[in-house]
Scaffold this motif. Structure first.
Motif, PDB file in Angstrom:
ATOM      1  N   UNK A  28      60.442 -19.732  14.812  1.00 14.47           N
ATOM      2  CA  UNK A  28      61.470 -20.500  15.577  1.00 14.47           C
ATOM      3  C   UNK A  28      61.880 -19.861  16.874  1.00 14.47           C
ATOM      4  N   UNK A  29      61.623 -18.607  16.937  1.00 18.23           N
ATOM      5  CA  UNK A  29      61.737 -17.772  18.425  1.00 18.23           C
ATOM      6  C   UNK A  29      60.870 -18.633  19.585  1.00 18.23           C
ATOM      7  N   UNK A  30      61.415 -19.216  20.470  1.00 15.58           N
ATOM      8  CA  UNK A  30      60.711 -19.870  21.359  1.00 15.58           C
ATOM      9  C   UNK A  30      61.473 -19.945  22.977  1.00 15.58           C
ATOM     10  N   UNK A  31      60.796 -20.261  24.059  1.00 15.34           N
ATOM     11  CA  UNK A  31      61.715 -20.284  25.205  1.00 15.34           C
ATOM     12  C   UNK A  31      61.496 -21.585  25.624  1.00 15.34           C
ATOM     13  N   UNK A  32      61.127 -22.738  24.795  1.00 11.93           N
ATOM     14  CA  UNK A  32      61.012 -23.989  25.331  1.00 11.93           C
ATOM     15  C   UNK A  32      59.717 -24.394  25.440  1.00 11.93           C
ATOM     16  N   UNK A  33      58.691 -23.384  25.839  1.00 12.60           N
ATOM     17  CA  UNK A  33      57.393 -23.730  26.216  1.00 12.60           C
ATOM     18  C   UNK A  33      56.359 -22.980  25.380  1.00 12.60           C
ATOM     19  N   UNK A  34      56.429 -21.855  24.820  1.00 12.68           N
ATOM     20  CA  UNK A  34      55.736 -21.078  23.913  1.00 12.68           C
ATOM     21  C   UNK A  34      56.644 -20.575  22.878  1.00 12.68           C
ATOM     22  N   UNK A  35      56.126 -20.038  21.640  1.00 15.25           N
ATOM     23  CA  UNK A  35      56.633 -19.177  20.736  1.00 15.25           C
ATOM     24  C   UNK A  35      56.743 -17.924  21.505  1.00 15.25           C
ATOM     25  N   UNK A  36      57.997 -17.151  21.259  1.00 13.03           N
ATOM     26  CA  UNK A  36      58.072 -15.738  21.519  1.00 13.03           C
ATOM     27  C   UNK A  36      57.946 -14.755  20.712  1.00 13.03           C
ATOM     28  N   UNK A  37      57.912 -14.994  19.442  1.00 13.34           N
ATOM     29  CA  UNK A  37      58.445 -14.015  18.200  1.00 13.34           C
ATOM     30  C   UNK A  37      57.383 -12.729  18.324  1.00 13.34           C
ATOM     31  N   UNK A  38      56.151 -13.165  18.815  1.00 17.12           N
ATOM     32  CA  UNK A  38      55.182 -11.812  18.836  1.00 17.12           C
ATOM     33  C   UNK A  38      55.548 -10.972  20.049  1.00 17.12           C
ATOM     34  N   UNK A  39      55.784 -11.675  21.212  1.00 18.85           N
ATOM     35  CA  UNK A  39      56.123 -10.825  22.117  1.00 18.85           C
ATOM     36  C   UNK A  39      57.417 -10.060  21.988  1.00 18.85           C
ATOM     37  N   UNK A  40      58.537 -10.702  21.292  1.00 20.66           N
ATOM     38  CA  UNK A  40      59.646  -9.973  21.110  1.00 20.66           C
ATOM     39  C   UNK A  40      59.512  -8.956  19.882  1.00 20.66           C
ATOM     40  N   UNK A  41      58.732  -9.058  19.009  1.00 26.22           N
ATOM     41  CA  UNK A  41      58.336  -8.123  17.972  1.00 26.22           C
ATOM     42  C   UNK A  41      57.680  -6.781  18.354  1.00 26.22           C
ATOM     43  N   UNK A  42      56.564  -7.046  19.422  1.00 25.74           N
ATOM     44  CA  UNK A  42      55.731  -5.835  19.961  1.00 25.74           C
ATOM     45  C   UNK A  42      56.609  -5.202  20.832  1.00 25.74           C
ATOM     46  N   UNK A  43      57.404  -5.815  21.796  1.00 24.14           N
ATOM     47  CA  UNK A  43      58.457  -5.082  22.470  1.00 24.14           C
ATOM     48  C   UNK A  43      59.199  -4.241  21.969  1.00 24.14           C
ATOM     49  N   UNK A  44      59.929  -4.992  20.746  1.00 32.15           N
ATOM     50  CA  UNK A  44      60.788  -4.069  19.983  1.00 32.15           C
ATOM     51  C   UNK A  44      60.267  -2.898  19.639  1.00 32.15           C
ATOM     52  N   UNK A  45      59.158  -3.032  19.055  1.00 37.99           N
ATOM     53  CA  UNK A  45      58.296  -1.843  18.163  1.00 37.99           C
ATOM     54  C   UNK A  45      57.991  -0.888  19.112  1.00 37.99           C
ATOM     55  N   UNK A  46      57.701  -1.161  20.550  1.00 34.45           N
ATOM     56  CA  UNK A  46      57.280  -0.118  21.663  1.00 34.45           C
ATOM     57  C   UNK A  46      58.652   0.429  21.923  1.00 34.45           C
ATOM     58  N   UNK A  47      59.805  -0.358  22.005  1.00 35.99           N
ATOM     59  CA  UNK A  47      61.081   0.484  22.295  1.00 35.99           C
ATOM     60  C   UNK A  47      61.254   1.578  21.168  1.00 35.99           C
ATOM     61  N   UNK A  48      61.292   1.115  19.976  1.00 37.96           N
ATOM     62  CA  UNK A  48      61.408   2.069  18.861  1.00 37.96           C
ATOM     63  C   UNK A  48      60.337   3.319  19.155  1.00 37.96           C
ATOM     64  N   UNK A  49      59.182   3.280  19.335  1.00 35.43           N
ATOM     65  CA  UNK A  49      58.259   4.402  19.427  1.00 35.43           C
ATOM     66  C   UNK A  49      58.886   5.370  20.454  1.00 35.43           C
ATOM     67  N   UNK A  50      59.076   4.550  21.813  1.00 33.10           N
ATOM     68  CA  UNK A  50      59.673   5.385  22.989  1.00 33.10           C
ATOM     69  C   UNK A  50      60.817   6.110  22.671  1.00 33.10           C
ATOM     70  N   UNK A  51      61.815   5.327  21.862  1.00 37.70           N
ATOM     71  CA  UNK A  51      62.885   6.051  21.391  1.00 37.70           C
ATOM     72  C   UNK A  51      62.643   7.584  20.304  1.00 37.70           C
ATOM     73  N   UNK A  52      61.823   7.014  19.511  1.00 42.72           N
ATOM     74  CA  UNK A  52      61.580   8.202  18.642  1.00 42.72           C
ATOM     75  C   UNK A  52      60.468   9.287  19.191  1.00 42.72           C
TER      76      UNK A  52
END
Length: 936
Positions: A28-52
Motif C-alpha cells: 500500500x506504500x505509494x506516491x500516487x504513481x508507483x509503489x514505493x515500498x522497495x525504495x523505502x525499505x532499501x534506503x531504510x536498510x542502508x541508513x541502518x548499515x551506515x549507522x552501524x
C-alpha cells in the motif's frame, strides 16, 4: 563474533536488499504513481548499515539488465525464477537516484551479476590488505571469505568470518563452490548431482576434499560410511558433466573489468537539494521533514523526525511514518539468551517473572491448530535482551534431558493465571488456547504486539512478528523455515535440535518485548487509539479464544446429503452448458470459456484482462447473464461448486473427533476496518440469500435440550450514518422507530409512508445502502434495472431530503484528503494510503472507502463491545446455560438451554442494545430454533 575494522570497504548486495524490501514492506506504500515500498525499505536498510558501520569506504552493487555469461553457459540458468514484477521494476530508477544523491557509489555492470562485481572488488581489496565487509543474504558469497573478507547476513545480522563459515557449513570458504556444485540450487536452477543434499555434500568434502579430488577417488566413497555412500560413486560418475557445469555456474567471477577500484569507492557529501526533491516525490514525509528542518542530508542513522520536535508539532498523519523511522537499530545479541535445563535455573527465572511489571511470553508447539497443538517449549523475556527458552518436549533422537513439562506448567500456573501479573505476547490468543489444553486459564493479558500494530495502522503492513521486527526494529528474526525446512518435508518444532530452537524461541520473546515498548509508547500519544487497544481489542482475546474452543455442532449427515444433491445439480448444469455451447468444455477454464463465449458465440467483450484477453470474471458474467443463457449457467455452476468444496464437502471433515464440533479461527488483525474475519471454516461467507446457503446454516445445530439463539443489530450501518451525519430527517426517522427504507421511499418518491409498495421499499433500500457504499448513478441504475437518468434523479432527491448525509460525505472526503485517514465514532483510525493518488480510479476508490469505512469500522467496534459485555455478564453470573458460539457480521450466535431461553434472549438483547450509545436507538433483534437458519 567477528570484529569489523573501522576502515573496512563495505559492499552492499543491493539486489538482495531490493527483493527483501519489496516483500517485507506493505504494497500500500505509494506516491500516487508507483509503489514505493522497495525504495523505502532499501534506503531504510542502508541508513541502518551506515549507522552501524562508520567507514567512508562504501558501495552499493546491483544486477544490471539483461542476460549474463551464465545464461550463455546454461540456457536453463535461473529459468525457474519469475520475471520481476512491474511494481518492483518501476521502483529501480528512483531508488538508484536516491542512493546516488545520498553520496553512495552505485555500481551496475552488464553481462555479469552483482555477486561477480562484489567478488572482484573484494578480491582486489583483500590482496591489497584492505578489510572488506559484504552485506548480503546470499549463501554463495561464503566462497569469498578469507582473512580480510567478512560477511554480514542481512537477514540475521550475524557476522561471519572464516571460522564462522566453517561453523555454519562444516567446510572452509575454499570448498563452498564445491559444496554448491554438488548440491545444486533449485532457486537458481543449478542442477548439481541428483541425490546429493547438504549432509552428503559435507560428508564427501570433509572425507575426501574438493570435487576434483572426489572424482579422483570415487572408489573410496563407500568407505566414508554416510547414508547412501555405497551407491554415491555411480551417481557422481553418471553426473560428472552436471557437476562440472554446476561448479562453473556457482563460481563467483573475480576478474570483472571495472571502471573503479576499491580505493576509489568512497562516500561523498549528500546532495541535500536533490534528496529533498526525491523524498518529496516518494512522499517519505519524515525523511523530508528531517532535511527541511535543517538536516544536512548526511544519512548516518535511522533518525527520522528530529527528537526535538514536540508531540504537538507532529501531525497525526505522520505518526505512523515517524514511528517506523524513529527506532534505533536493535542490534540484538542472541548469544545472551539462555536455554534452561535444570530446576534451579528455572526457579530463578520464575522469581524474575514474578518481579516484573510486565514480561513477554511465548509458546512453541508442534501444530498451528490450537485444538491439537502440544506444548514443546516456552520462552520469556523480562527486559530487552534478557530472554530464555525452556524446552519441555523435544523428542528427536539424542535430545538432551529436559525439564518435565507437567512440573514446569505446575510452577508456572499461578503466575500465568494471575490477573494482576501483566503479560505481553504476539497473538496471545493462540498461546492462551494451547495452555487451556493443559488446564491453565491464562489471565493478565495486558498487551499484544500484533493487536497494537493493527490498531496503530491496520493497513501499514503485515502484523506478524517477523514483519513487525523488520519494520519497527530493523531486525530480521530467525525464520522458522531456516530451522525446519519447507513444504511436505518441513519438520515440526519437537523434531528440531534444542541448540537451534533456544535462540529462535528466546528471540521471539525478546523481540515481542521490544516491539511492545515501542508500540505502547506510540499508542499512548493518542488516547483514542489507546482506548481501542486497551478497552476493546486486548480484552477480546480471551473472549474469542473461548468461542473458538467451544466450537459449534454440525449435522454431517445433512451436509453429506446436500453434497450429493449439489453434485447431481452440477452435472445437470454442465450438460445444459454443453448443449448451449454445442460442445464439451471445462467450465472452470477461463481460456476455454473465452474461446466459446467470445470467439465461437460472438458475445460482446465487456472487460479485458491485463494481458488483453476478454475477461470471464464474475462481474462480466453477471452482466452477460442478463441477456445470454450460457453465462447464467456458468455462474450458477461456479456458485454451487464453491459451496460444495468450501462447505458441504469440507465441514464434515472438520469435525473435531474429541469435541464432536467444528472450531473456526477468528482473526482480529486482518481487515482494514476492524471487522473480525474467520477461517477454517470461514463463517463470514456462508450465503443467506439463496436456498443452498440457508441449508448449510441448517446444519449448524444445537444439542438436545438446547436451542440456537441469533441476535443481530438491525440496520446498524444506516443508524451509524444517522449518528455521523446528524441529518435531522434520518435522526427523526430512527428515533420514531420508522422503517427506514419505507421512510426513504416516502421521501424520495413523494408518497405517504403507509402507501409505500414493496417494490418502492426495495428500491429505497438499494438507495440507502448504495449511497453509503459510494455507489454511482450508473451502479444504482444497474442494480435497480432502471435508466441512469432515473437513478440520478433518485440520488438527487435523496440528498435534497437528507442534506446532512451529503454534507457528511463532502466533509469526510475533505478531511480524509487532508489527514490521510478517517475515524470511527470510538476513535479507531482507518488509514487511506491512496487518498491523494494521481490515479483517478484509485483516488475515487479511496474516497468511497473514506465515506464507508467509519460506518463499517464503527459497526465492528459495536459488535466487539457487545461481545465483551455479553461475555462479562456470562462470566459474572457464572452462567452455564448459555455459550457464545459465533460472531458473523452484525450477529452473535449462542447455544442456550431451552429452559432458560426466554430470560436469556431478552437479557442479551438488552446488553447488545446498550453496548454503545448513539444519537439514535441501537436495535438488536433475536430469534431461536433448532439450527442457525431457524434462528436467523
Amino acid at each position: 563474533m567477528a570484529t569489523i575494522a573501522d576502515n573496512s570497504l563495505i559492499l552492499i548486495d543491493g539486489s538482495s536488499y531490493l527483493y527483501r524490501a519489496f516483500h517485507a514492506y506493505p504494497e500500500s506504500m505509494n506516491n500516487g504513481n508507483i509503489q514505493t515500498n522497495a525504495v523505502y525499505g532499501v534506503v531504510n536498510m542502508l541508513r541502518s548499515m551506515m549507522r552501524q558501520f562508520s567507514s567512508d569506504r562504501f558501495a552499493v552493487v546491483f544486477d544490471a539488465k539483461g542476460k549474463t555469461f551464465r545464461d550463455e553457459m546454461y540456457s536453463e540458468y535461473k529459468a525457474n525464477r519469475p520475471s520481476m514484477p512491474h511494481e518492483l521494476r518501476d521502483q529501480i530508477e528512483p531508488l538508484h537516484n536516491i542512493i546516488r544523491a545520498m553520496g553512495l557509489p552505485l555500481i551496475c555492470v552488464g553481462g555479469v551479476e552483482a555477486d561477480d562485481v562484489i567478488g572482484t572488488l573484494a578480491s582486489q581489496a583483500s590482496k591489497a590488505g584492505m578489510p572488506v565487509l559484504i552485506s548480503t543474504g546470499d549463501k554463495d558469497m561464503a566462497q569469498l571469505v578469507d582473512d580480510n573478507v567478512t560477511l554480514i547476513n542481512t537477514m540475521t545480522n550475524v557476522v561471519m568470518d572464516r571460522k564462522g563459515v566453517i561453523e555454519k557449513f562444516g567446510l572452509p570458504p575454499e570448498l563452498i563452490i564445491d559444496y554448491l556444485a554438488l548440491m545444486g540450487d533449485k532457486v537458481d536452477n543449478i542442477p548439481g548431482v541428483p541425490g546429493v543434499g547438504n549432509k552428503t555434500a559435507v560428508a564427501l568434502l570433509q572425507g575426501l576434499g574438493s570435487i576434483e579430488t572426489i572424482y579422483q577417488n570415487l572408489d573410496k566413497i563407500a568407505e566414508l560410511g554416510f547414508r547412501g555412500s555405497k551407491t554415491m560413486a555411480k551417481k557422481l560418475e553418471d553426473n560428472k558433466e552436471n557437476a562440472d557445469m554446476s561448479y562453473q555456474l556457482a563460481t563467483i567471477k573475480l576478474d570483472v573489468e571495472l571502471d573503479c577500484t576499491p580505493e576509489s569507492l568512497c562516500k561523498t557529501e549528500p546532495n541535500k537539494d536533490e534528496l529533498i526533491q526525491l523524498f518529496g516525490e516518494m512522499t517519505f514525509k519524515s525523511w523530508l521533514n528531517e532535511l527541511l528542518e535543517g538536516g544536512d542530508g548526511k544519512i548516518a542513522a535511522i533518525d527520522g523526525v528530529k527528537a526535538t520536535a514536540s508531540a504537538s508539532t507532529k501531525t497525526a498523519a505522520t505518526t505512523a511514518d515517524a514511528l517506523e523511522i524513529d527506532m534505533s537499530a536493535a542490534n540484538i545479541d542472541r548469544s545472551a539468551y539462555e536455554t534452561i535445563f535444570d530446576k534451579d535455573t528455572f526457579l530463578s527465572w520464575l522469581d524474575k517473572l514474578k518481579a516484573c511489571e510486565v514480561f513477554a511470553f511465548d509458546t512453541e508447539t508442534d501444530s498451528l491448530d490450537y485444538m491439537v497443538a502440544n506444548l514443546v517449549g516456552l520462552s520469556f523475556a523480562t527486559e530487552e535482551g534478557v530472554a530464555a527458552y525452556v524446552p519441555v518436549a523435544h523428542d528427536y533422537l539424542d535430545a538432551p534431558q529436559q525439564l518435565d513439562r507437567d512440573w514446569v506448567l505446575e510452577q508456572l500456573k499461578p503466575i500465568l493465571e494471575d490477573p494482576k501479573q501483566a503479560k505481553v505476547g504476539q497473538n496471545l490468543k493462540y498461546d492462551m488456547s494451547v495452555l487451556a489444553r493443559y488446564d491453565i486459564e491464562m489471565q493478565g493479558i495486558e498487551f499484544d504486539t500484533m493487536l497494537a500494530s493493527y490498531v496503530f495502522n491496520s493497513v501499514g503492513g503485515k502484523h506478524d512478528m517477523d514483519s513487525l521486527a523488520l519494520r519497527f526494529l530493523q531486525h530480521s528474526c530467525i525464520s522458522f523455515e531456516s530451522l525446519a525446512g519447507k513444504g511436505k518435508k518441513q519438520l515440526t518444532f519437537n523434531q528440531l535440535a534444542i541448540e537451534d530452537c533456544g535462540p529462535y524461541a528466546a528471540e521471539d520473546a525478546d523481540v515481542t518485548l521490544r516491539l511492545h515498548n515501542r508500540l505502547q509508547a506510540a499508542l499512548q500519544q493518542d488516547p483514542k487509539l489507546l482506548s481501542i487497544y486497551k478497552d476493546i481489542e486486548v480484552p477480546l482475546v480471551p473472549v474469542i479464544s473461548k468461542i473458538e474452543r467451544t466450537g459449534v455442532m454440525i449435522d454431517d449427515m445433512l451436509l453429506n446429503a446436500q453434497s450429493q444433491e449439489i453434485a447431481a445439480r452440477l452435472d445437470e448444469l454442465q450438460a445444459k452448458a454443453f448443449d448451449v455451447a454445442e460442445q464439451e468444455f471445462n467450465l472452470s477454464s477461463p481460456k476455454q470459456l473465452q474461446a466459446i463465449l467470445f470467439e465461437k458465440m460472438g458475445l460482446p467483450v465487456v472487460k479485458k484482462t491485463p494481458s488483453g484477453a476478454p475477461s470471464t470474471n464474475e462481474e462480466v458474467l453477471q452482466e452477460l447473464a442478463l441477456d445470454y443463457p450460457l453465462p447464467k449457467l456458468i455462474l450458477e455452476h461456479r456458485s454451487l461448486a464453491k459451496l460444495k468444496t468450501t462447505y458441504t464437502d469440507k465441514l464434515p471433515k472438520m469435525i473435531n473427533p474429541q469435541t464432536g464440533r467444528v472450531h473456526t479461527s477468528y482473526h482480529q488483525a486482518v481487515t482494514a476496518t476492524g471487522r473480525l474475519s474467520s477461517t477454517d471454516p470461514n463463517l463470514q461467507n456462508i450465503p443467506i440469500r439463496n436456498e443452498e446457503g440457508r441449508r448449510i446454516r441448517q446444519a449448524f445445530i444445537a444439542p438436545h435440550g438446547w436451542k440456537i439463539l441469533a441476535v443481530d443489530y438491525s440496520q446498524i450501518e444506516l443508524r451509524i450514518m444517522a449518528h455521523l451525519s446528524g441529518d435531522k430527517a434520518l435522526l427523526e426517522a430512527f428515533s420514531q422507530g420508522k422503517d427506514i427504507h419505507s421512510a426513504t421511499a416516502a421521501e424520495v418518491m413523494n408518497v405517504a409512508i403507509e402507501q409505500v409498495t414493496s417494490e418502492q421499499r426495495r428500491q429505497a433500500k438499494a438507495v440507502n445502502f448504495g449511497l453509503i457504499y459510494g455507489m454511482s448513478a450508473f451502479g444504482l441504475a444497474k442494480q435497480l434495472g432502471i435508466s441512469r437518468g432515473e437513478a440520478q434523479q433518485y440520488m438527487d432527491v435523496y440528498f435534497e431530503r437528507y442534506p446532512g448525509v451529503m454534507q457528511y460525505m463532502e466533509d469526510t472526503r475533505s478531511q480524509a484528503t487532508a489527514q490521510g485517514y478517517v475515524e470511527t465514532i470510538l476513535g479507531r483510525r482507518l488509514h487511506l494510503p491512496e487518498i491523494k493518488s494521481s490515479n483517478g480510479m484509485r483516488r475515487k476508490a479511496a474516497e468511497r472507502a473514506a465515506i464507508n469505512a467509519p460506518m463499517q469500522g464503527t459497526a465492528a467496534d459495536i459488535i466487539k463491545k457487545a461481545m465483551l459485555v455479553v461475555a462479562q455478564w456470562i462470566e459474572a453470573e457464572g452462567n452455564d446455560e448459555v455459550k457464545l458460539l459465533m460472531q458473523v457480521h452484525d450477529e452473535l450466535v449462542f447455544e442456550v438451554k431451552e429452559t432458560a431461553l426466554a430470560a436469556i434472549e431478552v437479557k442479551i438483547q438488552q446488553l447488545m442494545e446498550s453496548a454503545v450509545e448513539l444519537k439514535v436507538p441501537l436495535i438488536a433483534e433475536f430469534d431461536h430454533g433448532d439450527n442457525w437458519d431457524q434462528a436467523h
